[in-house]
Design an enzyme around this catalytic site. Structure first.
Site, PDB file in Angstrom:
ATOM      1  CB  THR A   1      -1.024   0.003   1.244  1.00 31.87           C
ATOM      2  OG1 THR A   1      -0.039   0.200   2.407  1.00 31.87           O
ATOM      3  CG2 THR A   1      -1.698  -1.151   1.346  1.00 31.87           C
TER       4      THR A   1
ATOM      5  CB  CYS B   1       0.223   2.122  10.629  1.00 30.06           C
ATOM      6  SG  CYS B   1      -0.958   1.844   8.855  1.00 30.06           S
TER       7      CYS B   1
ATOM      8  CB  CYS C   1      -3.517   4.925  12.797  1.00 28.15           C
ATOM      9  SG  CYS C   1      -2.029   4.653  11.745  1.00 28.15           S
TER      10      CYS C   1
ATOM     11  CG  ASP D   1      12.374  13.988  50.255  1.00 24.38           C
ATOM     12  OD1 ASP D   1      12.753  15.079  49.730  1.00 24.38           O
ATOM     13  OD2 ASP D   1      11.323  13.481  50.395  1.00 24.38           O
TER      14      ASP D   1
ATOM     15  CB  CYS E   1      -1.789   5.209   8.351  1.00 27.95           C
ATOM     16  SG  CYS E   1      -3.641   4.636   8.505  1.00 27.95           S
TER      17      CYS E   1
ATOM     18  CB  CYS F   1      -3.013   1.169  12.523  1.00 27.05           C
ATOM     19  SG  CYS F   1      -4.058   1.700  10.935  1.00 27.05           S
TER      20      CYS F   1
ATOM     21  NE  ARG G   1      -0.812   7.323   0.722  1.00 24.92           N
ATOM     22  CZ  ARG G   1      -1.914   7.229   1.543  1.00 24.92           C
ATOM     23  NH1 ARG G   1      -1.837   7.505   2.455  1.00 24.92           N
ATOM     24  NH2 ARG G   1      -2.690   6.494   1.074  1.00 24.92           N
TER      25      ARG G   1
END
Length: 493
Positions: free
Chosen positions: A30, A34, A68, A452, A65, A38, A63
């Site tokens: 694709t 993601c 998501c 402390d 998604c 996702c 690139r």
């Protein structure tokens, strides 16, 4: 950074949100990358490649998604834990150093050549400093496109791009949409002009009450305030001032930002995330602490307790010095007087004050939150403005002068060992103060303040050793998350 394919694939197959930001899943069929959680159908094994950073995935030709939004995932918790060069570089890039000073400035701050730094980052993250900064610019630009009415050319330069063409090409490459198209598909923008609304992701669980109780007990007039479950504060950023309103909710912290210069969006977001410790891995922390029978019950009762950090390292250091051996309320009173002195509210150096004596009412006071005074302004104050013993006044002056002269770096990008050593050289600063600053200002997750008093009281309440020496020895089993254990002891005191 080596990624175990089987472990990563199992996380993707189960849509495990804990791994969001730790790695990215690229699907070759694709061309999309993601976050692990996702909701899309799990891709086939043979089609998947895992990347350690969004920049590496983008460099590989994938690139983001649209479903998501992997570029908006929480940051990797590794960068908070690691104190090495790569960890410091990632924190500096997140704060926008490359946009302001270039790769040369980043390399100079870290003490390496540009070539060697590029090699280190590429080896571990699959991308060099320019590519990592470019991925951040794209994320900043998308936020501005979707949440403001600024012109696209203004957004290009505000996000750090060198030209409108570079901006358009990057957005098209990363999101497969031109900036104008992204703007067409955004939700309607509501609210006053110049205001940026966004969501800050985190890894659940997040113990909101613990964070807000801690910050609310330490608010200062004109600096920050807590109104119910809404925390507001002023900030001083590289290009100007800002105000922020943070509202923690399930899965997100909703943030509203008022910026005097939109170029400060990336550093503003980085500092808000840092303040609330949003990039932490609560499962890793609670898994280690919960294995100790002495802490197991409180970890089960209150999962996801974070370390409240800082947006201003100098502010946190001054708070630490003033808070030595005094109560939280006493420190607030002293700090309030100091702030009024800087702002000219101590008429003639008298003990009276025309300024507020406590947090201003909300929400109208949101416009009065200007952040903590600078090191330079505090160094120049007259003695009458301090309202504290001479020795402590001398410590704050020495601290302010050292920070103003750039001899001490108090930001999370600093070398932790070097900064701690330089703090200890100042008069009046001992191991407790230096450790507190390292934990809250520099972000060291493995600080433990065995001397402390509140920590020892908390240890006694949990039937843990409560002498400093014995408690320090017991705390060794909590590494590398002793800062988180310390917060839990304070809550148990």
């Amino acid at each position: 950074m080596e990624l175990d394919f089987e472990r990563c694939y199992r996380a993707v197959d189960s849509r495990d949100q804990r791994f969001d930001g730790c790695f990215y899943t690229a699907v070759r069929t694709t061309g999309i990358y993601c976050r692990p959680s996702c909701p899309a159908v799990t891709p086939k094994r043979q089609n998947v490649t895992f990347y350690p950073s969004a920049a590496a995935a983008q460099r590989g030709g994938f690139r983001a998604c649209r479903r998501c939004r992997p570029d908006a995932a929480p940051g990797s918790p590794e960068w908070d834990v690691r104190a090495d060069t790569v960890g410091r570089a990632m924190r500096l890039i997140g704060d926008g150093i490359v946009d302001r000073e270039g790769v040369a400035g980043l390399a100079t701050r870290l003490g390496y050549t540009e070539r060697h730094l590029n090699r280190m980052l590429t080896t571990e993250l699959g991308a060099g400093p320019l590519a990592l900064a470019r991925a951040q610019r794209a994320q900043t630009a998308r936020i501005l496109v979707e949440t403001t009415d600024l012109g696209l050319a203004e957004i290009a330069f505000a996000a750090g791009f060198g030209s409108v063409r570079q901006f358009n090409d990057t957005m098209l490459e990363v999101y497969a949409q031109a900036p104008g198209k992204l703007r067409e598909t955004r939700p309607a923008v509501r609210g006053e002009a110049g205001v940026i609304n966004l969501r800050l992701a985190y890894r659940a669980p997040l113990h909101v009450a613990a964070l807000l109780e801690f910050l609310g007990a330490r608010t200062l007039p004109g600096v920050d305030e807590l109104d119910g479950e809404t925390y507001r504060r002023g900030m001083v950023l590289p290009h100007g001032s800002a105000r922020v309103e943070l509202r923690p909710r399930e899965r997100w912290v909703f943030a509203t930002l008022w910026l005097s210069d939109v170029r400060d969006l990336a550093p503003a977001v980085a500092r808000c995330r840092r303040l609330l410790d949003l990039d932490a891995d609560p499962d890793a922390v609670d898994g280690t602490l919960g294995a100790d029978p002495g802490l197991a019950a409180v970890v089960r009762k209150e999962p996801g307790v974070r370390v409240p950090r800082a947006v201003d390292g100098f502010e946190m250091a001054v708070r630490a010095v003033v808070g030595q051996q005094v109560s939280v309320s006493g420190a607030r009173t002293t700090l309030g007087r100091l702030i009024r002195g800087v702002r000219g509210d101590l008429g003639g150096g008298s003990s009276g004050s025309s300024g507020p004596s406590g947090p201003a009412p909300a929400p109208a006071s949101n416009h009065q939150l200007t952040g903590f005074p600078s090191a330079e302004s505090i160094a120049e104050l007259p003695d009458s403005a301090f309202g504290m013993p001479a020795a402590r006044r001398a410590t704050i002056r020495a601290l302010a002068t050292a920070v103003a002269d750039h001899r001490i770096d108090l930001e999370p990008t600093a070398d932790r060992t070097e900064t701690t050593a330089r703090l200890l050289e100042l008069p009046g600063i001992g191991p407790w103060t230096a450790g507190y600053v390292a934990m809250r200002a520099i972000g060291d997750p493995d600080v433990f303040l065995a001397t402390d008093l509140a920590a020892r009281r908390g240890a006694a309440a949990l039937d843990l050793p409560d002498s400093a020496k014995a408690l320090a020895a017991h705390a060794e089993r909590w590494r590398p998350w002793r800062s988180y254990a310390l917060v839990r002891l304070w809550r148990s005191a």
